[in-house]
Design a protein around this motif. Sequence first.
Motif, PDB file in Angstrom:
ATOM      1  N   TYR A  34       5.601  -0.263   0.242  1.00 62.62           N
ATOM      2  CA  TYR A  34       4.262  -0.231  -0.328  1.00 62.62           C
ATOM      3  C   TYR A  34       4.148   0.980  -1.220  1.00 62.62           C
ATOM      4  O   TYR A  34       5.009   1.866  -1.190  1.00 62.62           O
ATOM      5  N   GLY A  35       3.031   0.963  -1.916  1.00 61.63           N
ATOM      6  CA  GLY A  35       2.759   2.098  -2.801  1.00 61.63           C
ATOM      7  C   GLY A  35       3.783   2.230  -3.898  1.00 61.63           C
ATOM      8  O   GLY A  35       4.219   3.326  -4.231  1.00 61.63           O
ATOM      9  N   LEU A  36       4.309   1.035  -4.392  1.00 65.45           N
ATOM     10  CA  LEU A  36       5.386   1.054  -5.392  1.00 65.45           C
ATOM     11  C   LEU A  36       4.806   1.186  -6.780  1.00 65.45           C
ATOM     12  O   LEU A  36       3.771   0.588  -7.105  1.00 65.45           O
ATOM     13  N   THR A  37       5.476   1.920  -7.575  1.00 64.43           N
ATOM     14  CA  THR A  37       5.125   1.976  -8.991  1.00 64.43           C
ATOM     15  C   THR A  37       5.692   0.743  -9.658  1.00 64.43           C
ATOM     16  O   THR A  37       6.458  -0.037  -9.042  1.00 64.43           O
ATOM     17  N   GLU A  38       5.381   0.606 -10.906  1.00 64.05           N
ATOM     18  CA  GLU A  38       5.900  -0.545 -11.640  1.00 64.05           C
ATOM     19  C   GLU A  38       7.422  -0.487 -11.721  1.00 64.05           C
ATOM     20  O   GLU A  38       8.101  -1.507 -11.575  1.00 64.05           O
ATOM     21  N   ASN A  39       7.927   0.662 -11.947  1.00 63.67           N
ATOM     22  CA  ASN A  39       9.397   0.799 -12.023  1.00 63.67           C
ATOM     23  C   ASN A  39      10.047   0.481 -10.685  1.00 63.67           C
ATOM     24  O   ASN A  39      11.106  -0.153 -10.587  1.00 63.67           O
TER      25      ASN A  39
END
Length: 295
Positions: A34-39
């Motif tokens: 979770y809490g992933l950036t787009e990259n």
Amino acid sequence: MKKIFYFAAIVAATSMFAEVSVFDAGNINKENPYGLTENEKVLLNNKKKVDRLDQNIGSMQSDVSLVQENIDGVKSLLDGINKRILAIETRVNELENNLNLQKTTSTKDIANLKSQIKANQAQQDKDIKKITTALSELTSLISSKSVETTDAKSTNSESNDKKSDTKEKRSDSLKLDDMPGAEVLAMADKAYKSKEYLKASECFEHLIKKNYKPAYSNFMLGEISYFNKDYKSAIPYYEKSVAISQKGNYMPKLLYHTAISFDKIGDTKSANKFYKALKQAYPDSQEAKTAPDRK
């Protein structure tokens, strides 16, 4: 003061949440990140694709191994079949070579047999010609001697008449007329082998009168005279035997003893003719090999 405390609480909470975000958020290796950036989301998708690709590669490697095992089994089977085919082809070639060899050998054997038959036929023709010539000469010789034989018989007729009564008495005792010719012949041969020449002569003379084996019976009467050293009496019996038949297996001995008998009475010219006839007609006989070479 309350404001300060409130601010401090916010900062503490923020700090606490910041620590959580540092340790868990953005961790693409977790099962449910979770809490992933787009990259990071792109990285996560790539990671999933790589994992699926690894799984597929593993499955493919397993399939490849299974296929390779099957290929190896089929190859082993094909090798066995090829070996059996090669063995069969080798055996077929051997059989074909043997058949060709047998055919060649059979052809040669047949050719050799034909050649031998032809050679034997040629030799047989020569032998027949020699025998015919010899027998013609023998017949001429017998004809030339027939007059002498007749004279000899006439001179001996009186003595034969004197002996006739005695012979008739012996014939009565033997009862030859009541016996079959074969029995009389057996009796005659037995008496001859036992050197009972008088009894044998009586039997052979009886057979001649009955016209039973006359050629052989005359020959045996000649033999009886010959072994009694009565060579002059032996010759007419031999000549009469030949005149009746020239097919007896005793012919070599007949010709040989006739030649010797002529030698014994001093008729060398006639003896030489019989020696010659013997060697021409029966060259392989023991008598022909023993007989002297005369011209």
